[in-house]
Design a protein around this motif. Structure first.
Motif, PDB file in Angstrom:
ATOM      1  N   ALA A  62      43.655  48.926  32.701  1.00 31.61           N
ATOM      2  CA  ALA A  62      44.323  48.913  31.871  1.00 31.61           C
ATOM      3  C   ALA A  62      44.018  49.943  30.418  1.00 31.61           C
ATOM      4  O   ALA A  62      44.693  50.622  29.951  1.00 31.61           O
ATOM      5  CB  ALA A  62      44.643  47.686  31.397  1.00 31.61           C
ATOM      6  N   ASP A  63      42.697  49.455  30.355  1.00 28.58           N
ATOM      7  CA  ASP A  63      41.960  50.335  29.141  1.00 28.58           C
ATOM      8  C   ASP A  63      40.835  51.067  29.682  1.00 28.58           C
ATOM      9  O   ASP A  63      39.793  50.972  29.923  1.00 28.58           O
ATOM     10  CB  ASP A  63      41.434  49.201  28.251  1.00 28.58           C
ATOM     11  CG  ASP A  63      40.851  49.635  26.994  1.00 28.58           C
ATOM     12  OD1 ASP A  63      40.916  51.035  26.605  1.00 28.58           O
ATOM     13  OD2 ASP A  63      39.973  49.038  26.060  1.00 28.58           O
ATOM     14  N   MET A  64      41.032  52.580  29.450  1.00 29.83           N
ATOM     15  CA  MET A  64      40.255  53.356  29.981  1.00 29.83           C
ATOM     16  C   MET A  64      39.371  54.030  28.958  1.00 29.83           C
ATOM     17  O   MET A  64      38.728  55.173  29.120  1.00 29.83           O
ATOM     18  CB  MET A  64      41.175  54.535  30.736  1.00 29.83           C
ATOM     19  CG  MET A  64      41.527  54.160  32.022  1.00 29.83           C
ATOM     20  SD  MET A  64      40.778  53.749  33.485  1.00 29.83           S
ATOM     21  CE  MET A  64      40.437  55.603  34.150  1.00 29.83           C
ATOM     22  N   GLY A  65      39.380  53.607  27.620  1.00 30.29           N
ATOM     23  CA  GLY A  65      38.642  54.160  26.492  1.00 30.29           C
ATOM     24  C   GLY A  65      37.228  54.133  26.682  1.00 30.29           C
ATOM     25  O   GLY A  65      36.523  55.012  25.956  1.00 30.29           O
ATOM     26  N   ASP A  66      36.593  53.343  27.737  1.00 28.56           N
ATOM     27  CA  ASP A  66      35.126  53.281  27.785  1.00 28.56           C
ATOM     28  C   ASP A  66      34.684  54.459  28.802  1.00 28.56           C
ATOM     29  O   ASP A  66      33.688  54.537  29.049  1.00 28.56           O
ATOM     30  CB  ASP A  66      34.611  52.012  28.314  1.00 28.56           C
ATOM     31  CG  ASP A  66      35.397  51.538  29.752  1.00 28.56           C
ATOM     32  OD1 ASP A  66      36.617  51.761  30.014  1.00 28.56           O
ATOM     33  OD2 ASP A  66      34.487  51.220  30.526  1.00 28.56           O
ATOM     34  N   SER A 114      35.776  61.170  29.263  1.00 31.94           N
ATOM     35  CA  SER A 114      36.819  61.787  28.574  1.00 31.94           C
ATOM     36  C   SER A 114      37.996  62.266  29.456  1.00 31.94           C
ATOM     37  O   SER A 114      39.083  61.833  29.394  1.00 31.94           O
ATOM     38  CB  SER A 114      36.624  62.895  27.478  1.00 31.94           C
ATOM     39  OG  SER A 114      35.844  63.795  28.143  1.00 31.94           O
ATOM     40  N   TRP A 115      37.408  62.910  30.653  1.00 33.09           N
ATOM     41  CA  TRP A 115      38.538  63.367  31.701  1.00 33.09           C
ATOM     42  C   TRP A 115      39.262  62.273  32.410  1.00 33.09           C
ATOM     43  O   TRP A 115      40.161  62.515  33.158  1.00 33.09           O
ATOM     44  CB  TRP A 115      37.622  64.266  32.787  1.00 33.09           C
ATOM     45  CG  TRP A 115      36.796  63.527  33.541  1.00 33.09           C
ATOM     46  CD1 TRP A 115      35.482  63.241  33.487  1.00 33.09           C
ATOM     47  CD2 TRP A 115      37.104  63.059  35.117  1.00 33.09           C
ATOM     48  NE1 TRP A 115      35.068  62.691  34.850  1.00 33.09           N
ATOM     49  CE2 TRP A 115      36.049  62.340  35.683  1.00 33.09           C
ATOM     50  CE3 TRP A 115      38.518  63.189  35.642  1.00 33.09           C
ATOM     51  CZ2 TRP A 115      36.111  61.826  36.894  1.00 33.09           C
ATOM     52  CZ3 TRP A 115      38.428  62.768  37.077  1.00 33.09           C
ATOM     53  CH2 TRP A 115      37.400  62.051  37.404  1.00 33.09           C
ATOM     54  N   LEU A 116      38.734  61.088  32.432  1.00 34.57           N
ATOM     55  CA  LEU A 116      39.336  59.877  33.200  1.00 34.57           C
ATOM     56  C   LEU A 116      40.443  59.357  32.150  1.00 34.57           C
ATOM     57  O   LEU A 116      41.345  58.646  32.712  1.00 34.57           O
ATOM     58  CB  LEU A 116      38.449  58.954  33.451  1.00 34.57           C
ATOM     59  CG  LEU A 116      37.517  59.244  34.939  1.00 34.57           C
ATOM     60  CD1 LEU A 116      36.456  58.052  35.005  1.00 34.57           C
ATOM     61  CD2 LEU A 116      38.405  59.366  36.127  1.00 34.57           C
ATOM     62  N   ARG A 117      40.506  59.411  31.094  1.00 38.37           N
ATOM     63  CA  ARG A 117      41.127  58.431  30.082  1.00 38.37           C
ATOM     64  C   ARG A 117      42.623  58.640  30.265  1.00 38.37           C
ATOM     65  O   ARG A 117      43.151  57.616  30.048  1.00 38.37           O
ATOM     66  CB  ARG A 117      40.685  58.781  28.553  1.00 38.37           C
ATOM     67  CG  ARG A 117      39.226  58.218  28.427  1.00 38.37           C
ATOM     68  CD  ARG A 117      38.667  58.515  27.142  1.00 38.37           C
ATOM     69  NE  ARG A 117      37.099  58.274  26.831  1.00 38.37           N
ATOM     70  CZ  ARG A 117      36.647  58.826  26.058  1.00 38.37           C
ATOM     71  NH1 ARG A 117      37.175  59.601  25.184  1.00 38.37           N
ATOM     72  NH2 ARG A 117      35.095  58.630  26.010  1.00 38.37           N
ATOM     73  N   ASP A 118      43.066  59.899  30.671  1.00 37.60           N
ATOM     74  CA  ASP A 118      44.483  60.070  30.502  1.00 37.60           C
ATOM     75  C   ASP A 118      44.982  60.224  32.110  1.00 37.60           C
ATOM     76  O   ASP A 118      46.279  60.589  32.432  1.00 37.60           O
ATOM     77  CB  ASP A 118      44.729  61.392  30.052  1.00 37.60           C
ATOM     78  CG  ASP A 118      44.616  61.210  28.454  1.00 37.60           C
ATOM     79  OD1 ASP A 118      44.706  60.186  27.834  1.00 37.60           O
ATOM     80  OD2 ASP A 118      44.320  62.146  27.937  1.00 37.60           O
ATOM     81  N   SER A 131      32.280  49.780  29.714  1.00 34.68           N
ATOM     82  CA  SER A 131      30.988  50.352  29.377  1.00 34.68           C
ATOM     83  C   SER A 131      30.340  49.549  28.335  1.00 34.68           C
ATOM     84  O   SER A 131      31.098  49.490  27.149  1.00 34.68           O
ATOM     85  CB  SER A 131      30.790  51.778  29.550  1.00 34.68           C
ATOM     86  OG  SER A 131      29.895  52.293  28.960  1.00 34.68           O
ATOM     87  N   ILE A 132      29.068  49.209  28.175  1.00 37.31           N
ATOM     88  CA  ILE A 132      28.312  48.594  26.929  1.00 37.31           C
ATOM     89  C   ILE A 132      28.262  49.749  25.888  1.00 37.31           C
ATOM     90  O   ILE A 132      27.972  50.747  26.078  1.00 37.31           O
ATOM     91  CB  ILE A 132      26.982  48.271  27.523  1.00 37.31           C
ATOM     92  CG1 ILE A 132      27.026  47.225  28.575  1.00 37.31           C
ATOM     93  CG2 ILE A 132      26.090  47.910  26.286  1.00 37.31           C
ATOM     94  CD1 ILE A 132      25.655  46.738  29.147  1.00 37.31           C
ATOM     95  N   PRO A 133      29.020  49.442  24.785  1.00 42.04           N
ATOM     96  CA  PRO A 133      29.110  50.448  23.650  1.00 42.04           C
ATOM     97  C   PRO A 133      27.647  50.552  22.863  1.00 42.04           C
ATOM     98  O   PRO A 133      27.232  49.451  22.858  1.00 42.04           O
ATOM     99  CB  PRO A 133      30.302  49.809  22.951  1.00 42.04           C
ATOM    100  CG  PRO A 133      30.096  48.452  23.080  1.00 42.04           C
ATOM    101  CD  PRO A 133      29.692  48.190  24.442  1.00 42.04           C
ATOM    102  N   ASP A 134      27.577  51.732  22.127  1.00 44.54           N
ATOM    103  CA  ASP A 134      26.485  51.796  21.336  1.00 44.54           C
ATOM    104  C   ASP A 134      24.989  51.466  21.920  1.00 44.54           C
ATOM    105  O   ASP A 134      24.256  51.127  20.870  1.00 44.54           O
ATOM    106  CB  ASP A 134      26.705  51.223  19.881  1.00 44.54           C
ATOM    107  CG  ASP A 134      27.967  51.387  19.450  1.00 44.54           C
ATOM    108  OD1 ASP A 134      28.468  52.348  19.577  1.00 44.54           O
ATOM    109  OD2 ASP A 134      28.765  50.368  19.042  1.00 44.54           O
ATOM    110  N   ALA A 135      24.841  51.512  23.153  1.00 42.05           N
ATOM    111  CA  ALA A 135      23.681  51.264  23.563  1.00 42.05           C
ATOM    112  C   ALA A 135      22.712  52.464  23.458  1.00 42.05           C
ATOM    113  O   ALA A 135      23.120  53.642  23.318  1.00 42.05           O
ATOM    114  CB  ALA A 135      23.693  50.984  24.985  1.00 42.05           C
ATOM    115  N   ASP A 136      21.325  51.988  23.391  1.00 43.31           N
ATOM    116  CA  ASP A 136      20.558  53.241  23.484  1.00 43.31           C
ATOM    117  C   ASP A 136      20.039  53.634  24.920  1.00 43.31           C
ATOM    118  O   ASP A 136      19.475  52.648  25.538  1.00 43.31           O
ATOM    119  CB  ASP A 136      19.160  52.714  22.639  1.00 43.31           C
ATOM    120  CG  ASP A 136      17.769  53.840  22.769  1.00 43.31           C
ATOM    121  OD1 ASP A 136      18.145  54.941  23.102  1.00 43.31           O
ATOM    122  OD2 ASP A 136      16.846  53.432  21.946  1.00 43.31           O
TER     123      ASP A 136
END
Length: 414
Positions: free
Chosen positions: A197-201, A204-208, A385-390
């Motif tokens: 449902a949420d592809m925001g993570d 970019s080519w997968l999100r739409d 996907s884990i956000p803002d990770a180093d």
């Protein structure tokens, strides 16, 4: 007498389908080591098969499309494979795409050569030791190849041998035998990441991407499971011949696929992508003295060749350092504590790399400058996907592995 080695390589099989193959599960998987973390070197048929035969990652063999045969031969890779180093070798099944343009080709090192040419699905051509023949259909070819493998096994009962059985199933179009055509009618298909449902993570080519048709995905899943019952029957008959001829106890059997397959997970269909459903493959080994176990060690298709050479009493690195490592010692001892700590999976055509280490899956989309990071213990379906990770350390390790080969690459895995 030395041990035999048999590789069984299915086509487009997901890890999750292995349990549906009852004979294979009971007589091979449960009698040996089942690897929960088996991976394709590159989840695309031709490049994966090139890696299997040579123990080279795609960034080292340079064959990154499915039309693999021509660049594979042009670079001389067919002159140094598992077959050229091991005597009494037989190939039975699908080889590489592109071989139809060279229909009488017989790869060096094989004493028996029964391969499918990529002709019409309803009228496939077969190369039998350099002579082109026809069989009635793609699935008939699988039976044809399996029958000749059984004949090869019987004829070599007094010698050691190396063989590959590579059926076309469960690759589409899905045409199981009448015996199994209704085995999984209406089977449920509803994995957690189906039409995520949420592809925001995601990159970019997968999100739409549009959602996949759930019914279509279910029908493909049904077809794969039913075709695998035919493969299961063929494997059962090979195991019967090995037992009847007294060879089973001295035969190492490796079961893998060329790649997995996505059926609507993350809205994707097919393979080639860096997610567990596509990059992960079924992987099991049965052999003399091997104690049954389920193992989390990271193993790859590139490990098949060095292990086979080790079984044959040959130094895997003689003449050329291999990218893979022999599994023979850990298989015999059951101790995987000194095994690799990290593993690369890649797609040199789409320019991504996947690094697996512990429970971490780091995906680097090199061309787009994007990345994904998952903890598979917490998120096995890769939904967030884990956000803002180093990710600098993961990027460094991935880049080093991508640029290495042989012993140097294996050192980086530790």
């Amino acid at each position: 007498m030395a041990d035999n080695v048999l590789w069984i390589i299915t086509d487009d099989q997901m890890r999750s389908t292995l349990r549906s193959m009852d004979k294979t599960w009971r007589r091979l998987v449960r009698k040996g080591v089942h690897f929960r973390n088996g991976y394709s070197a590159m989840p695309l048929c031709g490049p994966a098969r090139a890696s299997i035969l040579t123990s080279r990652y795609p960034h080292n063999h340079g064959c990154d499309s499915n039309m693999t045969h021509q660049p594979f031969v042009a670079q001389g890779h067919d002159l140094d494979t598992a077959a050229t180093r091991i005597q009494q070798a037989g190939y039975f099944g699908k080889y590489m795409n592109g071989v139809a343009q060279d229909p009488t080709y017989v790869a060096p090192g094989w004493d028996r050569w029964v391969t499918l040419l990529d002709g019409m699905i309803d009228d496939p051509r077969v190369n039998v030791d350099g002579t082109v023949r026809k069989v009635e259909g793609q699935r008939e070819f699988d039976r044809f190849a399996a029958k000749r493998l059984r004949r090869f096994v019987r004829r070599h009962e007094d010698t050691s041998w190396f063989a590959i059985f590579s059926p076309t199933a469960p690759h589409g179009p899905y045409t199981p035998s009448a015996e199994h055509a209704d085995d999984f009618e209406g089977v449920e298909w509803d994995p957690p990441s189906l039409n995520e449902a949420d592809m925001g993570d995601k990159p970019s080519w997968l999100r739409d991407l549009p959602r996949q048709d759930r019914r279509k995905m279910q029908k493909i899943y049904e077809g794969k499971l039913e075709e695998l019952q035919d493969v299961d029957d063929q494997i059962g008959r090979v195991l019967d011949v090995l037992r009847e001829t007294g060879q089973l106890r001295r035969t190492w059997i490796f079961f893998v696929s060329d790649n997995g397959y996505l059926l609507g997970e993350h809205r994707l269909l097919s393979k080639s992508q860096p997610y567990e459903e596509a990059a992960g493959i079924p992987f099991a080994v049965r052999g003399p003295g091997v104690e049954p176990a389920n193992v989390d060690a990271l193993v790859s298709q590139v490990d098949l060749m060095p292990t086979a050479l080790d079984i044959a009493g040959l130094d895997p690195d003689t003449g050329r350092d291999l990218d893979g490592r022999s599994m023979l010692g850990p298989l015999r001892s059951g101790d995987w504590s000194e095994w690799r700590r990290r593993l690369i999976i890649e797609n040199t055509h789409l320019d991504w790399a996947l690094l697996r280490e512990g429970s971490t899956a780091y995906v680097e989309h090199r061309d787009a400058g994007e990345w994904e990071l998952y903890d598979l213990d917490d998120d096995p379906h890769q939904l967030a996907s884990i956000p803002d990770a180093d990710v600098s350390a993961w990027a460094r390790k991935t880049g080093e592995l991508w640029g290495s080969q042989g012993r140097a690459l294996r050192r980086l895995e530790q």
